[in-house]
Write a protein that holds these residues in place. Structure first.
Motif, PDB file in Angstrom:
ATOM      1  N   PRO A 105      20.638  52.466  47.363  1.00 46.00           N
ATOM      2  CA  PRO A 105      21.202  53.676  48.037  1.00 46.00           C
ATOM      3  C   PRO A 105      20.676  54.928  47.694  1.00 46.00           C
ATOM      4  N   ALA A 106      20.311  55.785  48.613  1.00 49.69           N
ATOM      5  CA  ALA A 106      19.893  56.802  48.131  1.00 49.69           C
ATOM      6  C   ALA A 106      20.591  57.616  47.189  1.00 49.69           C
ATOM      7  N   ASP A 107      21.802  57.701  47.152  1.00 45.63           N
ATOM      8  CA  ASP A 107      22.549  58.495  45.948  1.00 45.63           C
ATOM      9  C   ASP A 107      22.198  58.040  44.473  1.00 45.63           C
ATOM     10  N   GLN A 108      21.581  56.904  44.353  1.00 40.78           N
ATOM     11  CA  GLN A 108      21.125  56.451  42.979  1.00 40.78           C
ATOM     12  C   GLN A 108      19.908  57.098  42.836  1.00 40.78           C
ATOM     13  N   PHE A 109      19.155  58.059  43.627  1.00 42.71           N
ATOM     14  CA  PHE A 109      17.988  58.590  43.277  1.00 42.71           C
ATOM     15  C   PHE A 109      17.970  59.984  43.568  1.00 42.71           C
ATOM     16  N   ARG A 110      17.388  60.851  42.665  1.00 44.47           N
ATOM     17  CA  ARG A 110      17.425  62.267  42.941  1.00 44.47           C
ATOM     18  C   ARG A 110      15.765  62.942  42.888  1.00 44.47           C
ATOM     19  N   GLN A 111      15.881  63.602  44.069  1.00 44.45           N
ATOM     20  CA  GLN A 111      14.548  64.084  44.029  1.00 44.45           C
ATOM     21  C   GLN A 111      14.247  65.337  42.869  1.00 44.45           C
ATOM     22  N   VAL A 112      12.872  65.092  42.277  1.00 42.67           N
ATOM     23  CA  VAL A 112      12.674  66.196  41.398  1.00 42.67           C
ATOM     24  C   VAL A 112      11.487  66.914  41.813  1.00 42.67           C
ATOM     25  N   ALA A 113      11.074  67.866  41.026  1.00 45.30           N
ATOM     26  CA  ALA A 113       9.871  68.800  41.602  1.00 45.30           C
ATOM     27  C   ALA A 113       8.755  68.166  40.985  1.00 45.30           C
ATOM     28  N   GLU A 114       7.592  68.498  41.911  1.00 43.70           N
ATOM     29  CA  GLU A 114       6.255  68.245  41.545  1.00 43.70           C
ATOM     30  C   GLU A 114       5.972  69.277  40.747  1.00 43.70           C
ATOM     31  N   ILE A 115       5.319  69.124  39.303  1.00 45.34           N
ATOM     32  CA  ILE A 115       4.905  70.047  38.278  1.00 45.34           C
ATOM     33  C   ILE A 115       3.288  70.089  38.318  1.00 45.34           C
ATOM     34  N   PRO A 116       2.921  71.299  38.848  1.00 44.19           N
ATOM     35  CA  PRO A 116       1.258  71.364  38.636  1.00 44.19           C
ATOM     36  C   PRO A 116       0.581  71.066  37.459  1.00 44.19           C
ATOM     37  N   GLY A 117      -0.094  70.247  37.508  1.00 43.13           N
ATOM     38  CA  GLY A 117      -1.181  70.018  36.208  1.00 43.13           C
ATOM     39  C   GLY A 117      -0.039  68.983  35.239  1.00 43.13           C
ATOM     40  N   ALA A 118       1.001  68.627  35.590  1.00 43.44           N
ATOM     41  CA  ALA A 118       1.621  67.736  34.536  1.00 43.44           C
ATOM     42  C   ALA A 118       2.018  66.355  35.276  1.00 43.44           C
ATOM     43  N   PRO A 119       2.016  65.307  34.393  1.00 42.19           N
ATOM     44  CA  PRO A 119       2.359  63.999  35.378  1.00 42.19           C
ATOM     45  C   PRO A 119       3.915  63.997  35.293  1.00 42.19           C
ATOM     46  N   SER A 120       4.238  63.177  36.391  1.00 44.22           N
ATOM     47  CA  SER A 120       5.445  63.159  36.778  1.00 44.22           C
ATOM     48  C   SER A 120       6.329  62.452  35.643  1.00 44.22           C
ATOM     49  N   SER A 121       5.969  62.069  34.497  1.00 45.62           N
ATOM     50  CA  SER A 121       6.788  61.795  33.340  1.00 45.62           C
ATOM     51  C   SER A 121       7.337  62.822  32.773  1.00 45.62           C
ATOM     52  N   VAL A 122       7.048  64.109  33.044  1.00 42.31           N
ATOM     53  CA  VAL A 122       7.583  65.182  32.162  1.00 42.31           C
ATOM     54  C   VAL A 122       9.021  64.967  32.670  1.00 42.31           C
ATOM     55  N   HIS A 123       9.380  64.523  33.790  1.00 41.14           N
ATOM     56  CA  HIS A 123      10.880  64.331  34.057  1.00 41.14           C
ATOM     57  C   HIS A 123      11.553  63.357  33.190  1.00 41.14           C
ATOM     58  N   LEU A 124      10.895  62.538  32.398  1.00 38.34           N
ATOM     59  CA  LEU A 124      11.540  61.685  31.553  1.00 38.34           C
ATOM     60  C   LEU A 124      11.608  62.242  30.181  1.00 38.34           C
ATOM     61  N   GLY A 125      10.783  63.328  30.088  1.00 36.18           N
ATOM     62  CA  GLY A 125      10.687  64.155  28.659  1.00 36.18           C
ATOM     63  C   GLY A 125      11.160  65.293  28.668  1.00 36.18           C
ATOM     64  N   ILE A 126      10.117  66.323  28.342  1.00 37.67           N
ATOM     65  CA  ILE A 126      10.729  67.773  27.987  1.00 37.67           C
ATOM     66  C   ILE A 126      11.317  68.540  29.159  1.00 37.67           C
ATOM     67  N   LEU A 127      11.047  68.215  30.124  1.00 36.80           N
ATOM     68  CA  LEU A 127      11.770  68.759  31.431  1.00 36.80           C
ATOM     69  C   LEU A 127      13.098  67.733  32.006  1.00 36.80           C
ATOM     70  N   GLY A 128      13.329  66.742  31.233  1.00 36.93           N
ATOM     71  CA  GLY A 128      14.307  65.759  31.692  1.00 36.93           C
ATOM     72  C   GLY A 128      15.413  65.769  30.490  1.00 36.93           C
ATOM     73  N   MET A 129      15.806  64.259  30.461  1.00 36.69           N
ATOM     74  CA  MET A 129      16.714  64.255  29.335  1.00 36.69           C
ATOM     75  C   MET A 129      16.452  64.500  27.996  1.00 36.69           C
ATOM     76  N   ILE A 130      15.053  64.247  27.651  1.00 40.43           N
ATOM     77  CA  ILE A 130      14.739  64.752  26.146  1.00 40.43           C
ATOM     78  C   ILE A 130      14.938  66.079  25.699  1.00 40.43           C
ATOM     79  N   GLY A 131      14.187  66.971  26.796  1.00 37.20           N
ATOM     80  CA  GLY A 131      14.531  68.304  26.483  1.00 37.20           C
ATOM     81  C   GLY A 131      15.941  68.833  26.554  1.00 37.20           C
ATOM     82  N   LEU A 132      16.862  68.364  27.529  1.00 32.94           N
ATOM     83  CA  LEU A 132      18.115  68.610  27.589  1.00 32.94           C
ATOM     84  C   LEU A 132      18.903  68.475  26.395  1.00 32.94           C
ATOM     85  N   THR A 133      18.393  67.033  25.755  1.00 25.67           N
ATOM     86  CA  THR A 133      19.087  66.512  24.366  1.00 25.67           C
ATOM     87  C   THR A 133      18.844  67.794  23.442  1.00 25.67           C
ATOM     88  N   ALA A 134      17.586  68.275  23.240  1.00 26.92           N
ATOM     89  CA  ALA A 134      17.201  69.000  22.218  1.00 26.92           C
ATOM     90  C   ALA A 134      17.996  70.313  22.506  1.00 26.92           C
TER      91      ALA A 134
END
Lengths: 334, 334
Positions: A105-134
């Motif tokens: 179901p679509a509600d299990q997925f959340r759209q995230v921004a395309e970040i110029p010059g960065a791989p989409s994995s930044v949403h798993l890292g510094i821009l995502g849960m990792i950065g928020l944890t810090a």
């Protein structure tokens, strides 16, 4: 018919997990129902907290079910959609974990921004849960004040590299850290803005720490536990605060190690030790996202990833991360 | 010429203090200067925190000076005065400690209320620093919520007997405690309103505690440290909070004992451990004083004292208290 390659937990590890605790399976996916999406994962996250969920001890999250696919953070692109809000091509973040193709179901997925010059994995890292944890640890938990000294254990890990930089951006006076190799220690000061760092494998952290914090420590961000906590308690200033994010040093212990022998300082120096889970602080996510997007766009934040290729290598990536074989965020590229 | 009998610290104890670490002296007091009072002490307080000040380790308060009179809480009556605000006969609280007669500038003395039917020593106990310590720990430090379960270590001591009653008055759901004798355990449930209590000398507290807190513990008020903290961490509910008031079990240790072997629960259960010193929370004193005066007047609060007679027996009273020989507040009657 689309098949999805998925990694499942089949037995609960005693001590260090082994490849035999997992299996890789091919799952045939059904046609999409109404309001669903199919997502081709680009990156899958492996994180220390997952070790806890492999055990069935009572914890803040339910244990992983045996025989089911490992869940966790992942980012991918919609390849098929019956949901208007998430058309084909949309970049999405979700929690369905160790699989190359995810759908639901679509509600299990959340759209995230395309970040110029960065791989989409930044949403798993510094821009995502990792950065928020810090960010949560430094602000909501440790109440970092401008000018204070911050000590970060496991500073070259995903969270640690974020903590050092965010602490600096929040006005910390001095930022020091520990890591497990000379290379990582170099990176901490040359790349991540740490004022000083030590290799905890060179000598007990308790012996090395005082020299790099001549004025003591006000905030300790702990990713390691064990002897690092003891060392921090030694050098804490009055009213010091510890944000306890993880205790990776003990996650695979079968015997429970003795704790710090200096806990009487909790009273004598009026210290606070506080464990936290980022999931409890979702109300800070918007504030964090705005600040981090700004810092990121201004080039004030650097990040590294250690990338392992192939969903079938997720277990190896996880174990390598647990052994400290990563610098920055460990991800699996699908 | 008035003389004052005073007890002084002459050497820093290693491990348990002995009578040889102290001396009793006669001091000849000068005539009062302008704005001064002379006070005949009625009661002098002996408290666990004093053990810390006998050592010269860095701590939240300066160590006692060698060769000087032991300071600490005392209550007495003005017998001579050149200060208008404190005429002869006024009951006062002060910090000049282990002496039968105290004198000095009036601003070192604070007038306290005469409490009908109660000895003036209540100002050293439940109506004074002891009660305030209990109140601050439960409110400012542990943020007790109505309906929660509270576990108190050293529950039959001065602070512990106050904590149990105040927790109940603040709406705690269940209050349990530990003490070091069958007699004290009986008192906890029969007199101090505890729902259940155990004798920690019968068996390890870690083994006994779970049975009396079937729904876990939300707030732990610690006067003991060591194995009690470990036991509490075991049974803490998610988001449990510990107010660490003292660690009397370790005050006389020469070797530093290993800490709890279950600190990983700080993260897994999102616990907070926080040491505190009542002196940092003086802003709560007025609020506490008002509430406690009301509870006391309504007969909602009971208290006990263990009284030792004679200022020259202050050391003995202190050591007896450190060994757990008191129920409720230990005071020296002058």
């Amino acid at each position: 018919m689309t098949t999805s390659t998925q990694v499942q937990l089949v037995s609960r590890p005693k001590g260090w997990p082994t490849p035999e605790d997992f299996r890789t399976v091919q799952v045939e996916l059904p046609e999409l129902g109404a309001g669903e999406v199919r997502v081709r994962n680009e990156f899958v996250s492996v994180d220390p907290y997952m070790r806890g969920r492999m055990s069935d001890a009572k914890s803040y999250v339910a244990p992983y079910a045996l025989g089911e696919t490992m869940t966790g953070g992942a980012v991918g692109r919609v390849t098929e959609s019956t949901a208007e809000a998430l058309p084909v091509g949309t970049l999405v973040l979700h929690g369905l974990g160790w699989r190359d193709v995810a759908q639901g179901p679509a509600d299990q997925f959340r759209q995230v921004a395309e970040i110029p010059g960065a791989p989409s994995s930044v949403h798993l890292g510094i821009l995502g849960m990792i950065g928020l944890t810090a960010y949560v640890g430094l602000t909501e938990i440790a109440h970092l004040q401008a000018g204070e000294t911050v000590f970060v254990s496991g500073a070259a890990g995903a969270v640690g590299t974020a903590v050092g930089q965010i602490a600096r951006l929040l006005g910390a006076g001095r930022v020091v850290g520990s890591a497990g190799s000379a290379e990582k220690v170099d990176l901490l000061t040359s790349r991540y803005g740490y004022d000083a760092a030590v290799n905890y494998k060179d000598a007990p952290i308790r012996e090395q720490l005082p020299a790099i914090v001549p004025d003591g420590v006000d905030v300790f961000f702990d990713n390691v536990g064990g002897d690092h906590l003891e060392a921090a308690i030694d050098v804490f200033n009055t009213n010091g605060r510890a944000a306890l994010c993880g205790a990776i040093s003990g996650y695979n212990d079968v015997e429970r190690p003795a704790g710090p022998n200096n806990l009487w300082h909790l009273v004598s120096k009026k210290l606070t030790l506080r464990g936290f889970i980022v999931g409890d602080h979702a109300h800070v996510a918007a504030e964090f996202g705005e600040k981090m997007a700004g810092w990121f766009a201004e080039g004030k934040v650097v990040f590294d990833e250690t990338v392992v290729d192939g969903i079938e290598n997720s277990v190896e990536a996880f174990l390598t991360m647990m052994r400290g074989g990563n610098t920055g965020k460990m991800v699996v590229r699908v």
